[in-house]
Scaffold this motif. Sequence first.
Motif, PDB file in Angstrom:
ATOM      1  N   THR A 113       0.828  -1.208   0.000  1.00  0.00           N
ATOM      2  CA  THR A 113       0.000   0.000   0.000  1.00  0.00           C
ATOM      3  C   THR A 113       0.859   1.253   0.000  1.00  0.00           C
ATOM      4  OG1 THR A 113      -1.694  -1.197   1.252  1.00  0.00           O
ATOM      5  CG2 THR A 113      -1.857   1.210   1.196  1.00  0.00           C
ATOM      6  N   VAL A 114       1.916   1.261   0.814  1.00  0.00           N
ATOM      7  CA  VAL A 114       2.830   2.404   0.855  1.00  0.00           C
ATOM      8  C   VAL A 114       3.554   2.538  -0.480  1.00  0.00           C
ATOM      9  CG1 VAL A 114       4.804   3.407   2.058  1.00  0.00           C
ATOM     10  CG2 VAL A 114       3.099   2.104   3.345  1.00  0.00           C
ATOM     11  N   ASN A 115       3.934   1.420  -1.050  1.00  0.00           N
ATOM     12  CA  ASN A 115       4.584   1.420  -2.357  1.00  0.00           C
ATOM     13  C   ASN A 115       3.701   2.102  -3.400  1.00  0.00           C
ATOM     14  OD1 ASN A 115       6.000   0.700  -4.761  1.00  0.00           O
ATOM     15  ND2 ASN A 115       4.890  -1.236  -4.855  1.00  0.00           N
ATOM     16  N   ALA A 116       2.420   1.733  -3.423  1.00  0.00           N
ATOM     17  CA  ALA A 116       1.493   2.328  -4.387  1.00  0.00           C
ATOM     18  C   ALA A 116       1.311   3.825  -4.141  1.00  0.00           C
ATOM     19  CB  ALA A 116       0.142   1.617  -4.310  1.00  0.00           C
ATOM     20  N   LEU A 117       1.239   4.233  -2.882  1.00  0.00           N
ATOM     21  CA  LEU A 117       1.075   5.654  -2.559  1.00  0.00           C
ATOM     22  C   LEU A 117       2.299   6.461  -2.981  1.00  0.00           C
ATOM     23  CD1 LEU A 117      -0.603   5.400   0.977  1.00  0.00           C
ATOM     24  CD2 LEU A 117      -1.661   6.241  -1.126  1.00  0.00           C
ATOM     25  N   ILE A 118       3.482   5.893  -2.788  1.00  0.00           N
ATOM     26  CA  ILE A 118       4.710   6.589  -3.184  1.00  0.00           C
ATOM     27  C   ILE A 118       4.721   6.831  -4.691  1.00  0.00           C
ATOM     28  CG2 ILE A 118       7.214   6.337  -3.418  1.00  0.00           C
ATOM     29  CD1 ILE A 118       7.192   4.882  -0.725  1.00  0.00           C
ATOM     30  N   TRP A 119       4.439   5.785  -5.458  1.00  0.00           N
ATOM     31  CA  TRP A 119       4.460   5.937  -6.911  1.00  0.00           C
ATOM     32  C   TRP A 119       3.312   6.813  -7.414  1.00  0.00           C
ATOM     33  CZ3 TRP A 119       8.052   4.724 -10.445  1.00  0.00           C
ATOM     34  CH2 TRP A 119       9.105   3.911 -10.039  1.00  0.00           C
ATOM     35  N   ILE A 226      -3.183  -2.008  -7.229  1.00  0.00           N
ATOM     36  CA  ILE A 226      -4.295  -1.649  -8.114  1.00  0.00           C
ATOM     37  C   ILE A 226      -5.364  -0.893  -7.347  1.00  0.00           C
ATOM     38  CG2 ILE A 226      -6.128  -2.601  -9.581  1.00  0.00           C
ATOM     39  CD1 ILE A 226      -4.271  -4.919 -10.229  1.00  0.00           C
ATOM     40  N   PHE A 227      -5.699  -1.353  -6.156  1.00  0.00           N
ATOM     41  CA  PHE A 227      -6.742  -0.724  -5.353  1.00  0.00           C
ATOM     42  C   PHE A 227      -6.385   0.722  -5.010  1.00  0.00           C
ATOM     43  CE2 PHE A 227      -8.450   0.322  -1.120  1.00  0.00           C
ATOM     44  CZ  PHE A 227      -9.803   0.164  -1.363  1.00  0.00           C
ATOM     45  N   VAL A 228      -5.135   0.962  -4.644  1.00  0.00           N
ATOM     46  CA  VAL A 228      -4.716   2.291  -4.192  1.00  0.00           C
ATOM     47  C   VAL A 228      -4.490   3.244  -5.365  1.00  0.00           C
ATOM     48  CG1 VAL A 228      -2.880   3.573  -3.012  1.00  0.00           C
ATOM     49  CG2 VAL A 228      -3.710   1.426  -2.057  1.00  0.00           C
ATOM     50  N   SER A 229      -3.928   2.752  -6.467  1.00  0.00           N
ATOM     51  CA  SER A 229      -3.500   3.653  -7.534  1.00  0.00           C
ATOM     52  C   SER A 229      -4.546   3.852  -8.630  1.00  0.00           C
ATOM     53  CB  SER A 229      -2.199   3.131  -8.158  1.00  0.00           C
ATOM     54  OG  SER A 229      -2.392   1.828  -8.693  1.00  0.00           O
ATOM     55  N   THR A 230      -5.021   2.785  -9.260  1.00  0.00           N
ATOM     56  CA  THR A 230      -5.892   2.927 -10.427  1.00  0.00           C
ATOM     57  C   THR A 230      -7.335   2.516 -10.169  1.00  0.00           C
ATOM     58  OG1 THR A 230      -5.429   0.682 -11.238  1.00  0.00           O
ATOM     59  CG2 THR A 230      -3.923   2.438 -11.916  1.00  0.00           C
ATOM     60  N   GLY A 231      -7.598   1.766  -9.109  1.00  0.00           N
ATOM     61  CA  GLY A 231      -8.952   1.280  -8.857  1.00  0.00           C
ATOM     62  C   GLY A 231      -9.464   0.365  -9.948  1.00  0.00           C
TER      63      GLY A 231
END
Length: 286
Positions: A113-119, A226-231
């Motif tokens: 989740t943190v990885n997705a938020l960073i990117w 996918i959930f955090v970044s693009t949905g």
Amino acid sequence: MKRSITRLLMAPSVIMLLVWMIIPLSMTIYFSTIRYNLLYPGQNNFVGLMNFEFFITDPGFVPAVSNTLILLLSVLIITVVLGVMLSALIDKPFFGQGIVRVLLISPFFIMPTVNALIWKNMMMNPVYGIFAWISESLGFEPIDWLSSYPLVSVIIMVSWQWLPFAILVFVTALQSQDTEQKEAAQMDGATGWHIFRYLTIPHLARPIAVVVMIETIFLLAVFAEIFVSTGGGPGYDSTNLAYLIYNQALLQYDVGVASAGGLFAVLLANIVAIFLIRAVGKNLTV
């Protein structure tokens, strides 16, 4: 007698493991055969294979399967190829080698989740992200990665997190490589490319097989990025099987169809595992 005592001592653990695996699987199979929609709590009648039909005919099914396989193969290729190259580079002694190794391995310990938020917010944001700043510095228009290239964006995120795992395995394996063999090859006039091609790559055959198998298990169930970044969007452009099952279960409240999707995902994972075992598993027995 000794063998009987050993089996008796192992029995509680084996039974607990079987119960822990069989009960959830049995419940999933049961829910996949009934109409279990949380919006209609009193209508739990038996429907047979209808849930499987609904899942397979869902508009997002074909894109989800193709995206799952594209994501899997892309990340495997990126992590294995770059992992081998970077591992070979940092295997040779140089100033700051320990620090470089730690920095290369560190992303693996970041939560998905943190990885997705960073990117999403620091790297790919089209307004204040690093990629946008680089594009503007070069005189180009910033790209909205998550909207224009959603699946590519997810592949980049996942590859960034799993590349350190491959590096960790390959660097560890290179520590056991025979240095005398390399020195003898150099004395015979072998170049660095020849040593890498004919000594390093064959030495990493088993570690590569291990990395491919372990990563496959987790990459088939990628969800947080996918959930955090693009949905899953736009549309179904970045939806994979895991996200499609989540969509059926928690957004459409259809537990029956989601259970059928879960069983299909298990079937797909086994099919992929069979091909992987045949393709790279033989390296484990050499």
